[in-house]
Design a protein around this motif. Structure first.
Motif, mmCIF file in Angstrom:
data_model
loop_
_atom_site.group_PDB
_atom_site.id
_atom_site.type_symbol
_atom_site.label_atom_id
_atom_site.label_comp_id
_atom_site.label_asym_id
_atom_site.label_seq_id
_atom_site.Cartn_x
_atom_site.Cartn_y
_atom_site.Cartn_z
ATOM 1 N N VAL A 154 0.835 -1.201 0.000
ATOM 2 C CA VAL A 154 0.000 0.000 0.000
ATOM 3 C C VAL A 154 0.869 1.250 0.000
ATOM 4 C CG1 VAL A 154 -1.695 1.313 1.323
ATOM 5 C CG2 VAL A 154 -1.948 -1.172 1.084
ATOM 6 N N GLU A 155 1.930 1.245 0.803
ATOM 7 C CA GLU A 155 2.818 2.405 0.860
ATOM 8 C C GLU A 155 3.480 2.665 -0.488
ATOM 9 O OE1 GLU A 155 5.506 1.515 3.996
ATOM 10 O OE2 GLU A 155 3.974 1.710 5.571
ATOM 11 N N PHE A 157 2.271 2.072 -3.536
ATOM 12 C CA PHE A 157 1.319 2.725 -4.434
ATOM 13 C C PHE A 157 0.950 4.122 -3.943
ATOM 14 C CE2 PHE A 157 0.696 -1.794 -5.451
ATOM 15 C CZ PHE A 157 0.926 -1.741 -6.818
ATOM 16 N N ASP A 158 0.947 4.322 -2.625
ATOM 17 C CA ASP A 158 0.718 5.669 -2.102
ATOM 18 C C ASP A 158 1.808 6.631 -2.579
ATOM 19 O OD1 ASP A 158 -1.604 5.138 -0.727
ATOM 20 O OD2 ASP A 158 -0.623 4.781 1.204
ATOM 21 N N ARG A 159 3.055 6.179 -2.566
ATOM 22 C CA ARG A 159 4.151 7.036 -3.031
ATOM 23 C C ARG A 159 3.990 7.377 -4.506
ATOM 24 N NH1 ARG A 159 7.250 3.537 0.305
ATOM 25 N NH2 ARG A 159 7.853 2.261 -1.498
ATOM 26 N N THR A 161 1.230 7.574 -6.312
ATOM 27 C CA THR A 161 0.149 8.534 -6.561
ATOM 28 C C THR A 161 0.517 9.927 -6.055
ATOM 29 O OG1 THR A 161 -0.988 7.815 -4.527
ATOM 30 C CG2 THR A 161 -1.679 6.803 -6.596
ATOM 31 N N GLU A 162 1.247 10.004 -4.944
ATOM 32 C CA GLU A 162 1.689 11.312 -4.463
ATOM 33 C C GLU A 162 2.649 11.955 -5.459
ATOM 34 O OE1 GLU A 162 3.877 13.428 -0.606
ATOM 35 O OE2 GLU A 162 3.313 11.307 -0.527
ATOM 36 N N PHE A 174 -4.746 8.296 -8.565
ATOM 37 C CA PHE A 174 -5.163 7.034 -7.957
ATOM 38 C C PHE A 174 -4.867 5.841 -8.853
ATOM 39 C CE2 PHE A 174 -8.662 9.333 -9.839
ATOM 40 C CZ PHE A 174 -9.372 8.413 -10.601
ATOM 41 N N ALA A 187 -4.410 2.751 -4.119
ATOM 42 C CA ALA A 187 -3.911 3.985 -3.519
ATOM 43 C C ALA A 187 -4.681 5.160 -4.096
ATOM 44 C CB ALA A 187 -2.423 4.157 -3.795
ATOM 45 N N CYS A 188 -4.873 6.177 -3.275
ATOM 46 C CA CYS A 188 -5.537 7.401 -3.709
ATOM 47 C C CYS A 188 -4.810 8.583 -3.088
ATOM 48 C CB CYS A 188 -6.990 7.447 -3.249
ATOM 49 S SG CYS A 188 -8.013 6.159 -3.940
ATOM 50 N N HIS A 189 -4.533 9.567 -3.867
ATOM 51 C CA HIS A 189 -4.010 10.825 -3.348
ATOM 52 C C HIS A 189 -5.099 11.883 -3.512
ATOM 53 C CE1 HIS A 189 -1.083 13.965 -2.373
ATOM 54 N NE2 HIS A 189 -1.712 14.685 -3.292
#
Length: 289
Positions: A154-155, A157-159, A161-162, A174, A187-189
């Motif tokens: 998850v982290e 994909f978070d990176r 999208t950010e 996302f 992930a969604c930003h």
């Protein structure tokens, strides 16, 4: 209405009469006597599946469960003299249409039900990729729920999208995976990213595009103006497919609350983000195991 395709599954001696009546009514009928043969015949062009309950290799409800997972916009009908309360199966979906074939004028009722259900669906269903069945096979191999429980995945994909939101200067970025009915977000930003019914997403249209799909005026597009994008104030969208073994399992997308200038270099960079997401998805999901 254009000629609709009906997969009719019935091993009984009453099948020929019903099939003939459906064909006279203008349906293209593909008749099978087993659930296995019917599953093999299903594809994205199938408009409806009509099945007897008792089949040599299973039951009608289990067959319709498979149909619902692979072809969510197909009309499903159990056409049988078996009573509803006698139908028991571990794989029972909600049965949207049940007709007692023992009633008077049952075949006429079936024809009317099919016509109306297919007509309604044609106004509301979202388009399916031509390879929808094999695409869903690829989605199943992802073991998505297990991956969503992995904080390191998850982290990652978070990176991504950010970074994408910063690169393109947009409010939202996302990564989503689309199964038969739902888009789930890896992930969604910029927003919460709750699972969303597939018919409410722009991404289900992106699946059918070979290149970057851009919607310049989301509120003005009749396909999307009533979707969840209203709540976010989204005006602009761009997305591209995430593919595994040539099958589009999801999308990498951007959205913003104002119009965005998006040139050829931007499109190339968005594809690079999608390619990186694809590599991470393959590595972290165990897709090749």
């Amino acid at each position: 209405m254009d000629e609709a395709t009906v997969v009719y599954v019935d091993p009984t001696g009453e099948a020929d009469e019903a099939v003939a009546a459906l064909r006279r009514a203008g349906f293209a009928v593909d008749h099978h006597t087993t659930a296995g043969d019917a599953r093999s015949a299903l594809d994205a062009t199938t408009d409806a599946v009509v099945t007897e309950h008792d089949l040599p290799d299973g039951d009608g409800l289990s067959l319709l469960g498979a149909v619902r997972r692979r072809h969510p916009d197909a009309v499903c009908v159990v056409f049988t003299e078996t009573a509803l309360d006698e139908m028991t199966t571990a794989d029972a979906p909600t049965v949207p249409n049940y007709l007692d074939r023992g009633r008077e004028a049952a075949t006429d009722r079936l024809i009317g039900l099919l016509r109306e259900s297919i007509r309604r669906r044609s106004h509301t269903a979202y388009p399916l990729p031509t390879d929808e069945e094999s695409r869903l096979d690829a989605v199943e191999r992802l073991a998505l729920e297990t991956m969503l429980d992995d904080p390191t995945a998850v982290e990652c994909f978070d990176r991504l999208t950010e970074l994408a939101a910063a690169r393109f200067g947009v409010a939202y970025a996302f990564v989503g995976v689309l199964d038969a009915h739902t888009e789930q977000f890896l992930a969604c930003h910029g927003f919460g990213g709750e699972p969303t019914p597939r018919e409410e997403t722009i991404c289900t249209y992106t699946l059918r595009e070979d290149d970057v799909f851009v919607v310049e005026d989301v509120p003005g597009d009749p396909r999307f103006h009533d979707g969840p994008y209203d709540d976010l104030g989204v005006e602009w969208y761009a997305g591209t497919r995430i593919e595994l073994d040539g099958r589009a399992v999801g999308t990498f997308c951007l959205a913003h609350d104002d119009p965005v200038a998006f040139d050829a270099e931007d499109r190339r960079h968005l594809r690079l983000f999608a390619e990186e997401a694809t590599d991470q998805l393959r590595y972290r999901s165990g897709f090749d195991d």
